[in-house]
Design an enzyme around this catalytic site. Sequence first.
Site, PDB file in Angstrom:
ATOM      1  N   GLU A 140      -1.256  -6.652  -2.058  1.00  0.00           N
ATOM      2  CA  GLU A 140      -2.348  -5.669  -1.931  1.00  0.00           C
ATOM      3  C   GLU A 140      -1.945  -4.324  -2.527  1.00  0.00           C
ATOM      4  O   GLU A 140      -2.175  -3.271  -1.914  1.00  0.00           O
ATOM      5  CB  GLU A 140      -2.710  -5.472  -0.442  1.00  0.00           C
ATOM      6  CG  GLU A 140      -3.037  -6.748   0.304  1.00  0.00           C
ATOM      7  CD  GLU A 140      -3.482  -6.528   1.753  1.00  0.00           C
ATOM      8  OE1 GLU A 140      -3.781  -5.383   2.135  1.00  0.00           O
ATOM      9  OE2 GLU A 140      -3.517  -7.524   2.497  1.00  0.00           O
ATOM     10  N   ASP A 192      -1.625  -0.851  -4.019  1.00  0.00           N
ATOM     11  CA  ASP A 192      -2.322   0.346  -4.507  1.00  0.00           C
ATOM     12  C   ASP A 192      -1.384   1.527  -4.271  1.00  0.00           C
ATOM     13  O   ASP A 192      -0.457   1.435  -3.473  1.00  0.00           O
ATOM     14  CB  ASP A 192      -3.722   0.560  -3.893  1.00  0.00           C
ATOM     15  CG  ASP A 192      -3.796   0.484  -2.378  1.00  0.00           C
ATOM     16  OD1 ASP A 192      -2.770   0.678  -1.697  1.00  0.00           O
ATOM     17  OD2 ASP A 192      -4.909   0.260  -1.856  1.00  0.00           O
ATOM     18  N   HIS A 220       0.869  -1.190   0.000  1.00  0.00           N
ATOM     19  CA  HIS A 220       0.000   0.000   0.000  1.00  0.00           C
ATOM     20  C   HIS A 220       0.904   1.237   0.000  1.00  0.00           C
ATOM     21  O   HIS A 220       1.356   1.691   1.056  1.00  0.00           O
ATOM     22  CB  HIS A 220      -0.900   0.003   1.245  1.00  0.00           C
ATOM     23  CG  HIS A 220      -1.892  -1.116   1.261  1.00  0.00           C
ATOM     24  ND1 HIS A 220      -2.926  -1.202   0.348  1.00  0.00           N
ATOM     25  CD2 HIS A 220      -2.002  -2.199   2.062  1.00  0.00           C
ATOM     26  CE1 HIS A 220      -3.630  -2.289   0.600  1.00  0.00           C
ATOM     27  NE2 HIS A 220      -3.095  -2.915   1.628  1.00  0.00           N
TER      28      HIS A 220
HETATM   29  C1  XIL Z   1      -9.580  -3.657   3.860  1.00  0.00           C
HETATM   30  C2  XIL Z   1     -10.717  -3.737   2.862  1.00  0.00           C
HETATM   31  O1  XIL Z   1     -10.250  -3.271   1.605  1.00  0.00           O
HETATM   32  C3  XIL Z   1     -11.885  -2.909   3.325  1.00  0.00           C
HETATM   33  O2  XIL Z   1     -13.017  -3.114   2.476  1.00  0.00           O
HETATM   34  C4  XIL Z   1     -12.267  -3.272   4.763  1.00  0.00           C
HETATM   35  O3  XIL Z   1     -13.270  -2.401   5.223  1.00  0.00           O
HETATM   36  C5  XIL Z   1     -11.054  -3.184   5.675  1.00  0.00           C
HETATM   37  O4  XIL Z   1     -10.018  -4.007   5.163  1.00  0.00           O
HETATM   38  N1  XIL Z   1      -4.672  -4.614   4.869  1.00  0.00           N
HETATM   39  C6  XIL Z   1      -5.319  -5.812   4.664  1.00  0.00           C
HETATM   40  C7  XIL Z   1      -6.654  -5.833   4.031  1.00  0.00           C
HETATM   41  O5  XIL Z   1      -4.715  -6.881   4.896  1.00  0.00           O
HETATM   42  O6  XIL Z   1      -7.455  -6.907   4.485  1.00  0.00           O
HETATM   43  C8  XIL Z   1      -7.390  -4.525   4.237  1.00  0.00           C
HETATM   44  O7  XIL Z   1      -8.577  -4.564   3.474  1.00  0.00           O
HETATM   45  C9  XIL Z   1      -6.512  -3.362   3.841  1.00  0.00           C
HETATM   46  C10 XIL Z   1      -5.260  -3.318   4.669  1.00  0.00           C
END
Ligand code: XIL
Length: 391
Positions: A290, A292, A262
């Site tokens: 994940e 973004d 992230h």
């Molecule tokens: C986030 C989801 O994108 C949201 O929809 C939810 O409300 C909260 O969780 N790290 C993670 C993910 O491992 O599971 C999280 O996802 C974002 C941060």
Amino acid sequence: MRIRQPLLVAALAAAALAATPAVATASDVRGTDAPDRSAHSVLSTQPSLRILAQRSGLKVGTAVNMDLYGSDAAYTRIVDQQFSTVTPENVMKWQLVEPTQGTYDWAAADRLVAAARDNQQLVRGHTLVWHSQLPSWLSTDGTTTTFTPQQVRDLLHKHVVDEVSHFRGQIWQWDVVNEAFNDDGTPRQDIFYKAYQALGMNGLDYIADAFRWAHQADPHALLFYNDYNLEFTGAKSNAVYAFVQQLQAAGVPIAGVGFQGHLDTQYGFPDLQNNLQRFAALGLKVALTEVDVRTFVQPDPAKPGSYTDVPLTPALQATQESYWKQTLQACLAVRSCISYTVWGVADSNSWIPGVFAGEGAALLFDDNLQPKPQYQDLRQVLWTTRAPHRG
Ligand code: XIL
């Protein structure tokens, strides 16, 4: 139809990249003021991310929001066409699968697993043990619970075994434990850590337990530890690096480490490739799980307090694009980096605006599900990078 021959893939890709601008802008691909969400001409005439990634053997994935998948046609088409692996954004989390103690609800997760099978996609299971999104009967804040330490351990055992068994044989990678360390490298003092300490063990022993229980329930799934900020060299990444070596030395069945990815344009681009490489050198798989790239976005003049999906400045857009390219290049450069997953499809369904005030525009598709320049950047990287093949 899924195309398997690399030569045919390469030929298709070459033709399509030659026929279209290497980097289309959002307005190029949108074409008219009214976005056409049905035709998706660009997406259907260009080789997808998943096709282009076949050259390196990399799986390219997305988190899937099951409120949209199957009901929003444009969203569903992108998930099916562009990606070779899917991660449930929420529906495999403990809060969602066991909202009432002892009563499981697998429906949404089963729907995703079935769709993935139909689309020849692999599934990343996410996530078994996490301090957040716990069912409220267990903990409302992740750090306190009304259960005794032994009950917490027993509940954890039942949860891991039941969930992994339910999906046995259908999960490629499981995020067994998520976010167990703080940024300063200390262990997070959540209900699991505190229960194990109270039982006279090392607080982190819940992690070894969870991996062993998961492995017994599905010996073929690749079991991952997953966290954020591992991309940066620093106290947290170093602590996790030391900890996974302890797990390995103790014979714990850990197969890989997930780097959430992230990123935010205000913090600089991390030392990602070196960090992937040093974990890979331990004999582990690694994955970007994940990705973004958020930045500051323009306020919406029509709705005070709300924001658009447009970066504040062209420079921020350029920085985002550079970060996207570098994340994928880092993964491609490391042979043990087996998957590259983005955290959602479109800016309109990203978690970022709800959590980071004033930031957004973090994904590959815009609010109207039209591909952004970032999407073309990733295609370009997949096509032009000479990457070692991963099996
Ligand atoms: C986030 C989801 O994108 C949201 O929809 C939810 O409300 C909260 O969780 N790290 C993670 C993910 O491992 O599971 C999280 O996802 C974002 C941060």
